[in-house]
Write an enzyme that holds these catalytic residues in place. Structure first.
Site, PDB file in Angstrom:
ATOM      1  N   SER A   1       0.815  -1.209   0.000  1.00  0.00           N
ATOM      2  CA  SER A   1       0.000   0.000   0.000  1.00  0.00           C
ATOM      3  C   SER A   1       0.859   1.274   0.000  1.00  0.00           C
ATOM      4  CB  SER A   1      -0.949  -0.064   1.203  1.00  0.00           C
ATOM      5  OG  SER A   1      -2.070   0.724   0.942  1.00  0.00           O
TER       6      SER A   1
ATOM      7  N   HIS B   1      -7.648  -5.681  -0.009  1.00  0.00           N
ATOM      8  CA  HIS B   1      -6.428  -4.905   0.191  1.00  0.00           C
ATOM      9  C   HIS B   1      -5.712  -5.411   1.443  1.00  0.00           C
ATOM     10  CE1 HIS B   1      -4.063  -1.224  -0.250  1.00  0.00           C
ATOM     11  NE2 HIS B   1      -4.201  -1.004   1.040  1.00  0.00           N
TER      12      HIS B   1
HETATM   13  C1  GTR Z   1      -5.464   4.575   1.616  1.00  0.00           C
HETATM   14  C2  GTR Z   1      -4.864   5.377   0.511  1.00  0.00           C
HETATM   15  C3  GTR Z   1      -4.121   4.495  -0.427  1.00  0.00           C
HETATM   16  C4  GTR Z   1      -3.264   3.456   0.277  1.00  0.00           C
HETATM   17  C5  GTR Z   1      -3.837   2.982   1.593  1.00  0.00           C
HETATM   18  C6  GTR Z   1      -2.856   2.328   2.552  1.00  0.00           C
HETATM   19  O1  GTR Z   1      -6.224   5.323   2.489  1.00  0.00           O
HETATM   20  O2  GTR Z   1      -5.901   6.042  -0.145  1.00  0.00           O
HETATM   21  O3  GTR Z   1      -3.359   5.275  -1.313  1.00  0.00           O
HETATM   22  O4  GTR Z   1      -1.974   3.893   0.430  1.00  0.00           O
HETATM   23  O5  GTR Z   1      -4.403   4.003   2.315  1.00  0.00           O
HETATM   24  O6  GTR Z   1      -1.706   2.713   2.677  1.00  0.00           O
HETATM   25  O7  GTR Z   1      -3.313   1.419   3.253  1.00  0.00           O
END
Ligand code: GTR
Length: 410
Positions: free
Chosen positions: A250, A391
């Site tokens: 991420s 995610h």
């Molecule tokens: C989210 C963000 C993403 C990603 C994510 C993370 O809120 O929008 O770009 O980086 O966080 O790091 O878990």
């Protein structure tokens, strides 16, 4: 009467403007809604010269792209020498049920009367007597969250082991790799006003106001810290610094790609669900966009990057060029089926288009621009998978990263 008409017209116009605004802000989550876009030509110099050899790539195009990403996207990294000292706080040979040595190193950076500390946690396999290859990834919540090991020194208030599903320590050790991790807050606490507490303070930066339009913020500081950990690996005789696999998930995947692009000492770079500003193409505007990311996280990228929000067409680079900066080193991009916010297809296409530079080196990129089906990794010098699920970082991801490292490093 005239006033009334002017009033109605003004009301109508503001409605049109607001409707247009709302429409452009709407998140695109269907392929059919992706705007038409043209990617900047990877193998063409700023002056329009075709790049056809490794030499031209390395001497002309690669430096041009590094400058563009520095000045327009991630910002300049801190420059200048910093005093660094290492203090070994732990060296225990019976960790992970006797299969690993756990080391914890306190790293102190000093400059201009400012001091910052990072705590590096290492597990190294005992079965291997020669210097070992190491997976290195920053963690989100503190070193003690990666395992229930009661002897990990805490680096945050979060509970021990709360992130352990993302860190299959035994699997990595049994495969003959070490694992290194550090809490990313040690380099820049992930807050809009984190500057004063970050490593940027070593270089005289106390707040956003001290940062030039092309100056780096959090992503730049994380990438700087990642390279400082490599400096440590080079001093540790149990570690083979020529075989460090840099992984990031991420926002830390964005940091890993940027660190890996700049610092060629990392032998493999892995991006796990890194999304916008990471592996995903910005110009597709699918899921998270340049505009939304800069609004939510104004402290991540450089200020210049903000001008491309809802104006991706003006962006002189795109993220396939970031991945290409890692060539000829192996690179792995991974997505998750339910992670539409990170735009899996945009992550895949970036990896695919980066292949042009790998081919200059006589290496194979991804062979097709059609995405593979879920849970079926495509592995060449550039690798890609999309797995089922959300995610996250899962065992499936790690198993494939280990196979990838085996393929290229063993
Ligand atoms: C989210 C963000 C993403 C990603 C994510 C993370 O809120 O929008 O770009 O980086 O966080 O790091 O878990």
């Amino acid at each position: 009467m005239i006033m009334k008409r002017v009033y109605i017209l003004a009301l109508f116009l503001s409605f049109v403007i607001l409707a247009g605004y709302a429409q452009t802000e709407e998140t695109i989550d269907e392929e059919g809604k992706v705007p038409a876009y043209t990617l900047p030509a990877l193998l063409e110099s700023n002056a329009g010269r075709k790049i056809t050899t490794v030499e031209q790539w390395e001497e002309i195009r690669r430096p041009e792209l590094l400058t563009l990403f520095t000045e327009q996207v991630y910002g300049k990294s801190p420059v200048g020498e910093v005093d660094v000292s290492y203090r070994k706080l732990d060296d225990n040979h019976s960790a992970v049920e006797g299969s690993a040595t756990r080391k914890q190193i306190e790293i102190t950076f000093s400059k201009n009367g400012v001091r910052r500390k990072a705590l590096l946690l290492l597990y190294l396999p005992n079965q291997i007597k020669t210097p070992v290859p190491v997976f290195f990834a920053c963690n989100f919540q503190g070193n003690q969250t990666i395992s229930t090991d009661p002897d990990i020194i805490v680096s945050s208030d979060n509970p021990r082991g709360c992130a352990q599903s993302r860190w299959p320590v035994s699997k990595i050790i049994d495969a003959g790799y070490g694992l290194a991790t550090v809490y990313y807050f040690d380099f820049f606490p992930d807050r809009k006003d984190g500057h004063a507490e970050s490593v940027l303070a070593l270089f005289g930066i106390r707040g956003e106001q001290d940062i030039a339009s092309d100056g780096g913020q959090a992503l730049s500081a994380w990438a700087w810290g990642i390279s400082r950990m490599m400096d440590y690996f080079e001093t540790d005789r149990q570690i083979d610094a020529s075989r460090i696999i840099l992984m990031g998930h991420s926002r830390l995947g964005k940091a890993a790609l940027w660190a890996g692009a700049q610092d060629s000492r990392f032998s493999i770079v892995i991006s796990n669900c890194s999304g916008c500003g990471g592996a995903a193409l910005s110009k597709r505007a699918f899921g998270e966009t340049v505009g939304t990311i800069n609004n939510a996280f104004p402290h991540w990228f450089c200020k210049n990057f903000r001008q491309y929000g809802r104006n991706e067409v003006a962006l002189p680079v795109d993220q396939h060029e970031l991945i290409a900066l890692i060539a000829p080193r192996p690179v792995y991009v991974a997505s998750a089926e339910e992670d539409l916010w990170a735009d899996p297809k945009g992550e895949f296409l970036s990896a695919f288009y980066a292949g042009d530079v790998y081919r200059l080196y006589g290496l194979e990129g991804l062979q097709s621009d059609v995405m593979p089906v879920v849970n079926s990794p495509v592995v060449h010098r550039v690798a890609y998978h999309i797995r089922t699920g959300k995610h996250d970082v899962t065992d499936f991801d790690w198993e494939n990263y280990i196979k990838f490292a085996d393929k290229w490093l063993k």
